[in-house]
Design an enzyme around this catalytic site. Structure first.
Site, short mmCIF file in Angstrom:
data_model
loop_
_atom_site.label_atom_id
_atom_site.label_comp_id
_atom_site.label_asym_id
_atom_site.label_seq_id
_atom_site.Cartn_x
_atom_site.Cartn_y
_atom_site.Cartn_z
CB CYS A 28 17.70 33.40 30.22
SG CYS A 28 19.03 34.21 29.38
CB CYS A 31 21.13 31.45 27.17
SG CYS A 31 21.58 32.24 29.08
CG ASP A 438 -10.55 7.33 4.78
OD1 ASP A 438 -10.99 7.43 3.76
OD2 ASP A 438 -10.02 6.54 5.36
CG ASP A 639 -6.85 4.35 7.87
OD1 ASP A 639 -7.39 4.72 6.75
OD2 ASP A 639 -6.97 3.18 8.32
CG ASP A 643 -6.96 8.76 3.92
OD1 ASP A 643 -7.82 8.92 3.03
OD2 ASP A 643 -7.11 7.60 4.68
#
Length: 751
Positions: A28, A31, A438, A639, A643
């Site tokens: 649970c 737990c 970008d 990418d 950036d």
């Protein structure tokens, strides 16, 4: 060290490492709280976290003070276990989960079989001879054998001053059974006081049976939430064909080392990352790129684990193995995301941590209240209502509300080429109202190509000029030269003997062939060498530049021979993706280091209203900050290395999968496809996941808000209604199943 525990994060001083371990025996959410607090209290542990939904724990600890076995012993002391120092911890965890599932299944079947006659006797034949003794004999194994794990775990928790769901179940069923046994052996104790000696064997037996059924359904449902991980793992073959000591030999993938020569036959999956050294083929790389068209592979090309070879056969040299392959990194990213906690989950964890003690307090208060105000049946009602409170107030639904939704959401993302690094980004993304894109590699393909070739040679030998241009560009180091070379190679151009080659900085290149000097470069190169540029050529060049294309001139000393236009082609889906974002009320911005004219032309082609040109990397991060100060929730999509600063600054950072490693490391989401339409999909996924979390939390909270007062007997003074403990057990079990089931609905949702 095992593959999963290779996920080490060195602290600034190199003292701490972070490892992830499968956890066994958790039943649970409480737990998970117990395991987490136990790990945190272990000597040498700096921090730790446990996720109940995917049954894992991460621990950041001092490797000089603490060993994994110390962590394991600490957890074992409260009834759980960690998988450490094994070759394949995932396999051990899966085997343990299968074993646990079978145990829960057997427990459910046998407890149900024995509970049914107890219920029939208790409901319809309570006055048959020896009925109470028969019920006691049938229910005893249900409570104390098939339900023994509840008592064992409750005792282990109590030894450390902790309590969880097992505590609630052990108290409620144990008290109900012992109370009934007392009434069976000593009925005169009550008869002498004018009270019937009720027994509640059916309640104790059915509570165990229902909770076991709930756990069975819960285990089944939880296994479904990790199907994305299993699919990813299934992309890697178990064995590979390698060249060992000059002979072909099949070896386990775990034995492959860097430098091994691997043979891949038609239709086989590539086992590890490497470089092709012999042969050629086409490879389906859609699991990495999202692109359906197979990629041609020749000597020197890279190949990646999990991709599928098509028709050809080849050999390659292993360069990345085990946890270093792209496939392994993708799996780790998904596992980390599924195990990470959303901000709302941290609040839920705190609630679950105090929930059990509060419920026990309510049960005690209920008992005392009934003893004071309950009249002649005070003790019976006090006992019954306090038992019912303990049974109905299970924290499982509350604890499962967030992690199951997050797990399914992350898995859904993986299936749609969206890799999510942490739960926080998945939770925040639905709030995004500004997206920064970008240009190069994001809106555009990131690979320049020749779009226009305009010759002005007045009937002269086109082939000769193509060969001269081709030769000059093959010698050039300019990034755009490759686009010209590729185009001319397709048209059959060949290298020839060009003399006196010279590269002119910031201008272009020149060379000498058959008594003529030729130039390839920009307008300044021609002007400096006195080459005439006709009005027609100038007009064509201006037109091409207005279309966001870079213009290169090919000329002799006397005149321009050709105008070449090169452009970074806009992705086919960029315009549709930007329109989809704008239709959601999101402001979309383009930032680029290109000039104003090019930026304006690209913006016009894709329907962008906001753009900024000639932007430096630091300017991108500053622009993100500016939008944030205006109250915007900003998503940055990029990418490249340039950036990375802006990605780190943004509220939600998204990297294109074909971008740089740094961009992908910084970003919280990675698109493993070049299709920008994955961005609105990611935002839609966030919206649906957060909606699922809210629905789960609502039902978990409302269930307890309504259920606990009913169990305490709040309606008894009004209409004499008391909730039967047996019904409470069924409701409690179904609440957890309903939460998991609601989360699993996301798997079928359209994003």
């Amino acid at each position: 060290m095992s593959a999963i525990s290779e996920l080490n994060v060195k602290a600034a001083n190199g003292k701490y490492i972070r490892e992830e371990f499968p956890v066994l025996e958790m039943t649970c959410a409480a737990c998970a709280i117990s395991v987490e607090s136990m790990l945190k209290s272990t000597t040498g542990v700096k921090d730790a976290g446990v996720n109940f939904a995917n049954q894992t724990a991460w621990v950041e600890y001092d490797q000089k003070q603490t060993k994994p076995v110390d962590l394991q012993n600490s957890i074992r002391s409260i009834g759980y276990d960690l998988v450490v120092d094994v070759e394949d911890p995932q396999a051990v965890q899966e085997a343990a989960q299968r074993k646990h599932y079978e145990a829960v299944k057997n427990r459910t079947i046998w407890s149900s079989i024995l509970a049914v006659p107890v219920v029939i006797i208790g409901m319809f034949f309570m006055d048959i001879p020896y009925g109470n003794y028969i019920s006691m004999v049938l229910s005893a194994p249900v409570v104390f054998y098939f339900g023994r794990t509840f008592f064992i775990n409750a005792w282990k928790q109590a030894r450390h001053g902790k309590a969880n769901m097992d505590t609630l179940v052990a108290l409620s069923t144990g008290i109900a059974f012992l109370f009934s046994a007392f009434n069976t052996f000593f009925p005169d104790f009550w008869h002498s006081r004018g009270i019937h000696a009720h027994v509640y064997y059916e309640a104790a037996a059915v509570i165990i049976a229902f909770i076991s059924l709930g756990k069975l359904l819960e285990e089944k449902a939880k296994s479904n939430t990790s199907s994305a991980i299993k699919k990813l793992m299934g992309l890697q073959p178990k064995n590979v064909l390698a060249i060992v000591d000059g002979t072909e030999k099949e070896i386990p993938i775990a034995s492959v080392k860097i430098g091994f020569k691997i043979i891949v036959r038609p239709g086989e999956k590539i086992p590890v990352d490497g470089v092709l050294i012999n042969g050629s083929s086409f490879v389906d790389e859609s699991m990495i790129s999202g692109e359906p068209v197979p990629v041609e592979k020749i000597a020197g090309e890279k190949v990646f684990a999990g991709t599928v070879n098509q028709k050809g056969s080849f050999q390659f040299e292993a360069k990345k193995v085990g946890g270093d392959t792209i496939l392994a990194q993708i799996i780790k990213m998904v596992q980390q995301a599924q195990g990470s906690k959303a901000p709302v989950q941290k609040l839920v964890d705190k609630i679950a941590g105090i929930f059990v003690p509060v419920v026990i307090g309510i049960a005690v208060l209920t008992f005392i209240t009934w003893m004071i105000l309950g009249g002649e049946n005070a003790f019976t009602h006090a006992l019954l209502t306090s038992v019912t409170v303990l049974v109905i107030a299970c924290p499982c639904a509350l604890g499962l509300a967030t992690p199951t939704a997050i797990m399914v959401g992350v898995g859904k993302g993986a299936e749609n080429n969206i890799l999510i690094k942490d739960a926080e980004s998945l939770e925040i993304a639905h709030k995004v109202n500004a997206v920064i894109l970008d240009k190069t590699g994001t809106i555009t393909e990131g690979k320049p190509i020749v779009t226009d070739f305009i010759w002005d040679i007045e009937g002269k030998s086109l082939k000769q000029y193509k060969d001269v241009l081709y030769t000059l560009e093959t010698k050039s180091e300019h990034p755009l030269a490759e686009a010209v070379v590729n185009k001319l190679r397709e048209e059959g151009a060949k290298s020839i003997d060009v003399h006196s080659f010279e590269s002119v900085t910031a201008r272009g290149v020149k060379g000498y062939y058959h008594d003529t000097t030729y130039f390839v470069g920009n307008k300044k190169l021609l002007e400096e060498n006195g080459t005439r540029i006709s009005e027609n050529v100038k007009s064509e060049a201006l037109k091409l530049q207005s279309e966001a294309k870079t213009v290169i001139y090919f000329a002799s000393e006397e005149t321009v021979l050709a105008v070449i236009a090169i452009a970074d082609k806009i992705k086919a889906t960029s315009k549709a993706a930007i329109l989809a974002l704008q239709n959601k009320g999101i402001d979309v911005y383009m930032l680029t280091g290109d000039n104003e004219q090019t930026a304006k032309a690209v913006a016009a082609q894709v329907g962008l209203k906001h753009f900024r040109a000639e932007v430096l990397p630091s300017d991108k991060a500053e622009f993100v900050k500016k939008l944030q100060t205006e109250g915007k929730v900003v998503a940055m999509v990029g990418d490249g290395i340039n950036d990375s600063h802006a990605l780190a600054q943004a509220d939600v950072s998204i990297a294109m999968g074909k971008g740089s490693d740094i961009a992908m490391d910084v970003a919280k989401m990675t698109l493993i496809t070049s299709d920008l339409q994955s961005i609105p999909k990611a935002l839609n996924l966030s919206t649906k996941t957060v909606l699922g979390i809210r629905q789960n939390l609502f039902w978990a909270f409302i269930y307890n808000v309504i259920g606990i007062p009913l169990a305490a007997g709040v309606l008894y003074p009004v209409n004499g209604f008391l909730l039967d403990p047996m019904i409470a057990g069924a409701a409690m079990a179904l609440s957890s199943v309903s939460v998991v089931g609601n989360s699993l609905r996301l798997k079928a949702a359209k994003i």
